[in-house]
Design an enzyme around this catalytic site. Structure first.
Site, mmCIF file in Angstrom:
data_model
loop_
_atom_site.group_PDB
_atom_site.id
_atom_site.type_symbol
_atom_site.label_atom_id
_atom_site.label_comp_id
_atom_site.label_asym_id
_atom_site.label_seq_id
_atom_site.Cartn_x
_atom_site.Cartn_y
_atom_site.Cartn_z
ATOM 1 N N THR A 54 0.840 -1.201 0.000
ATOM 2 C CA THR A 54 0.000 0.000 0.000
ATOM 3 C C THR A 54 0.872 1.247 0.000
ATOM 4 O O THR A 54 0.586 2.232 -0.685
ATOM 5 C CB THR A 54 -0.935 0.005 1.214
ATOM 6 O OG1 THR A 54 -1.730 -1.189 1.204
ATOM 7 C CG2 THR A 54 -1.859 1.211 1.183
ATOM 8 N N ASP A 239 -4.430 -3.324 -7.757
ATOM 9 C CA ASP A 239 -4.007 -4.035 -6.550
ATOM 10 C C ASP A 239 -4.640 -5.423 -6.537
ATOM 11 O O ASP A 239 -5.673 -5.651 -7.177
ATOM 12 C CB ASP A 239 -4.439 -3.237 -5.325
ATOM 13 C CG ASP A 239 -3.756 -3.698 -4.047
ATOM 14 O OD1 ASP A 239 -2.820 -4.519 -4.133
ATOM 15 O OD2 ASP A 239 -4.164 -3.249 -2.963
ATOM 16 N N ARG A 659 -1.475 -12.929 8.742
ATOM 17 C CA ARG A 659 -2.245 -11.805 9.302
ATOM 18 C C ARG A 659 -1.716 -11.433 10.683
ATOM 19 O O ARG A 659 -1.973 -10.345 11.178
ATOM 20 C CB ARG A 659 -3.735 -12.172 9.461
ATOM 21 C CG ARG A 659 -4.531 -12.528 8.214
ATOM 22 C CD ARG A 659 -4.378 -11.563 7.089
ATOM 23 N NE ARG A 659 -3.310 -11.997 6.193
ATOM 24 C CZ ARG A 659 -2.772 -11.246 5.256
ATOM 25 N NH1 ARG A 659 -3.156 -10.001 5.127
ATOM 26 N NH2 ARG A 659 -1.831 -11.710 4.468
#
Length: 802
Positions: A54, A239, A659
């Site tokens: 990002t 993306d 994660r």
């Protein structure tokens, strides 16, 4: 093809070092800098989990604007969730200022909606088309299958819709599949598809898959439209490229001018249109949406599609500890045919992974709950820092039961969503009807909701009139007096309904705020009155949900951010009008991942998040519990004999593992209930693929202690006492009340009487004709001359008494 893993002595790399002090390159590693500064050939950025993609995307956009002088309106950036799009736009705005507002940063679906609102009239649709969600599509397909008299046991709406979705993702229209049908079963499906599309067109509606397919067909059919957008978007960034399906892949081709068959296109004047500069970011190891039509070949074959492409590999991870990354590398390394990539970090080894083998699913949930309490009490962890992942939605039930009993504050993401609740869907159906009167599904949903004496027979009479005169259901309603066999009482009720809708439509045409229109709908329709008069406690909750929907509409009306279809010139000038259509568009495009709970105002502790692994994609949490690690559960039963599906399950495990930022727990149950019967599943093969020295097993299958064993009586003794944090935070009603107390106060209600002169922000000067209701329920009928008489809810209407 060129590949960039570490800097070389190429001209591009020399330029990289010449700009080392540039603020936009500050804090980036060498591969990240190369990706930000790259120019020319198509670029594939293979971004490992947590590798700062990002940051690379936002810095690259800022670099294009500031250093390469690209106009912000020439940039199209596509993400997979509204939340990611908003975050990206906000970050770019922080870097380059308000000029970033005119960029197109949105999801595939939002981008397509924006194009279609301007261009779809070329295909015979009105620009006010409705967007059908899954429930609307199912309702329409049910009607289609009934009309075709197909056996409901053999042809179920969900199954047919899934097949139709697959066809649309492959850009196959009804004519294509009808020609290729090989048996009676496929012929029936093709016939249902054909009739379904016809009914959608009659309702001036598109379903979610239509948004992309229709846009691709539009660009293919109209060269002038295609070239307009190709000339506009000179820089295209995509993306999560590994999750694109064939339709999305084709859309990118059309928008970029990257035609893999015949090179750059020419515009209608015959001038050559050079391909746009394309950058795609993704990671084949995180491709987990094959069941939605995602094609991993799109990213694996990128270098074949673009022989001159540059590939940059991002392997440095900024999210997790090395222990977690080593575990993830070890698991994904068992997939065949993948391109080598090993994540690493300089953040240190971190804590070992904790493993736990429970007696059954209740014991597993109890362990998770108790461990969260320990982390909160002893390690300074907040509930909001914790996520519990599972393979399927059904697994959330036992965690919810245990968390409720222990007072553990939690939120389920991806279960029954706010916008799927009946009362919310009813209210939105009213609003969609006001914007698009041809939307028959929404119209028939609210025609007798709440009950107003328009029964099935009356509805059938109107439908017959519409069929006879080949007109829309709404047009037939406005001429209900012509419907044969319609009872006088039903006619009166229909005429009252039509008058109400037309009155509300005038508010939409006048550009009234979405929240004001919604309140007017709830009052005028009698929907709110019926719920408030009910003794059913569930109806009290429904009223709260509708109040929350009004709050969402008000927040939208006061949010200066433009909607997906906003005109770029208006955005740049700061004159964007916030209309009901924009609000419905925003609601229609909400995704599961946009629901991650935020902490309530004044409280930074938040709640534990429960979600499926698919929903967890793109998120990160300091503490992650990866549960249900048993063969047949995760990996899923259907994948055990299918190598490609098993590899997708392994990629899903990789996503789950990566994660976690600081602490990772893995657990399984010796016995798990399935369809009401105990099921003994072996340990997941993914557990065997974890390095043994990285896992600290708190309890193994061999340790059959009696401590904490479930008593199977439904008692709560084994569950522990509710925590103080649970008592404070669990009540969602209390949270809503707290939020309501902090909300902006409603505008002061003017005291009006017939004959008073008023000034309205949108309609101008008017004269009060009548006033009904009192206090917050005051409704005034005001004559605005050429704009006609409007009924306005004074609590929110921008009216000033003169």
């Amino acid at each position: 093809m060129s590949r960039t893993d570490t800097p070389s002595n190429s001209p591009a790399d020399q330029a990289l070092f010449e700009h080392t002090d540039h603020p936009l390159l500050e804090g980036l590693n060498d591969p990240q800098r190369a990706a930000v500064m790259h120019a020319g050939a198509p670029l594939l950025v293979v971004a490992g989990a947590g590798s700062g993609k990002t940051r690379v995307l936002t810095r690259r956009i800022a670099w294009l604007i500031t250093e390469r002088k690209a106009h912000p309106g020439s940039i199209l950036a596509i993400t997979f969730t509204n939340k990611a799009a908003a975050e990206m736009k906000e970050r770019v705005q922080e870097l380059v200022g308000n000029r970033a507002r005119i960029m197109w940063v949105s999801t595939f679906h939002s981008s397509c909606v924006r194009i279609l609102r301007k261009e779809i009239d070329r295909l015979g649709f009105k620009s006010s088309f409705s967007i059908y969600d899954a429930a609307d599509s199912k309702r329409l397909m049910t009607l289609v299958l009934r009309d075709l008299e197909l056996d409901p046991k053999k042809y179920q709406p969900n199954a047919v819709l899934h097949w139709v979705s697959d066809q649309k993702n492959e850009l196959r229209d009804p004519e294509d599949v009808t020609k290729e049908a090989r048996n009676s079963f496929e012929e029936a499906y093709a016939k249902a598809y054909t009739h379904y599309q016809r009914r959608l067109r009659e309702a001036n509606a598109l379903d979610f898959d239509d948004l992309i397919m229709t846009t691709v067909h539009l660009l293919q059919a109209f060269p002038d439209v295609r070239e307009n957008y190709r000339r506009r978007f000179r820089h295209v960034l995509v993306d999560e490229y590994q999750d694109t399906n064939h339709a999305q892949y084709s859309l990118i081709q059309q928008l970029c001018g990257q035609s893999f068959e015949d090179g750059a296109d020419a515009d209608v004047a015959g001038e050559r249109v050079e391909p746009s500069e394309l950058m795609v970011v993704g990671d084949a190891d995180q491709s987990i949406y094959a069941f939605r039509g995602a094609d991993i070949r799109n990213i694996l074959d990128f270098e074949q599609d673009f022989p001159d492409a540059t590939t940059i590999l991002l392997e440095q991870n900024y999210r997790s500890t090395q222990t977690i990354l080593s575990a993830a590398n070890s698991v994904i390394g068992n997939n065949r045919g993948r391109k080598p990539k090993r994540l690493w970090t300089d953040a240190g080894e971190g804590a070992r992974i904790v493993g736990y083998v429970s007696d059954d699913e209740h014991d597993e949930a109890r362990f998770v709950s108790q461990e969260i309490d320990t982390l909160v009490d002893d390690a300074g962890v907040r509930p909001a820092d914790v996520a519990v992942f599972y393979r399927t939605n059904a697994q959330s039930r036992v965690f919810e039961e245990v968390f409720i009993r222990t007072g553990q504050p939690y939120k389920v993401v991806g279960g029954v969503r706010f916008y799927e609740r009946k009362e919310v869907r009813d209210a939105l159906a009213y609003l969609r009807l006001l914007v698009n009167a041809d939307d028959e599904i929404s119209l028939r949903r609210v025609l007798n909701t709440p009950k107003r004496g328009i029964g099935d027979r009356a509805e059938a009479c109107v439908a017959a009139l519409a069929e006879r005169d080949r007109t829309t259901f709404w047009d037939a309603l406005t001429r209900a007096a012509d419907a044969p066999g319609l009872a006088t009482r039903s006619l009166r009720n229909i005429e009252a309904f039509v008058a109400m809708i037309q009155e509300l439509q005038s508010m939409v045409e006048a550009g009234e705020r979405p929240d004001v229109i919604l309140e007017s709908v709830l009052e005028r329709s009698g929907y709110l009155t019926e719920l408030e008069a009910s003794d059913d406690p569930q109806d009290g909750t429904r009223v709260e949900n509708l109040a929350e929907l009004v709050a969402v509409a008000r927040e939208f009306a006061e949010d200066p951010q433009p909607g997906p279809s906003a005109d770029p010139a208006e955005v740049e000038a700061g004159t964007v009008a916030v209309g009901l259509g924009d609000f419905l568009e925003r609601v229609a495009l909400v995704a599961d991942a946009d629901q991650i709970p935020d902490a309530p105002d004044g409280d930074d502790s938040g709640v534990v998040t429960l979600m499926t692994l698919h929903t967890a994609k793109g998120l990160e949490f300091p503490v992650v519990f990866l549960t249900g690690l048993e063969d047949g559960v995760f990996p899923h039963q259907r994948s055990l004999g299918d190598q490609p599906e098993l590899e997708e399950e392994r990629r899903l495990a990789y996503v789950g593992l990566t994660r976690a930022q600081k602490r990772l727990y893995v657990s399984r149950a010796l016995v798990r209930s399935a369809w009401g019967a105990p099921s003994h599943n072996p340990a997941s093969r993914f557990l065997d693929e974890l390095p043994v020295d990285l896992v600290d097993w708190r309890r193994t299958a061999a340790e059959q202690t009696r401590w904490g064993r479930p008593d199977h009586t439904g008692g709560s003794a084994r569950l522990g006492a509710p925590t103080e944090a649970g008592r404070r935070n669990f009540s969602s009603a209390a949270l809503r009340a707290d939020a309501a107390a902090k909300a902006k106060p409603a505008r002061e209600i003017p005291s009006l009487a017939p004959g008073d002169r008023v000034l309205h922000d949108s309609f101008g000067m008017g004269t009060v004709v009548a006033v009904d209701g009192v206090a917050e329920k005051s409704v005034a009928s005001i004559d605005f001359g050429s704009d006609g008489v409007k009924r306005l809810l004074l609590r929110y209407a921008p009216v000033e008494k003169l």
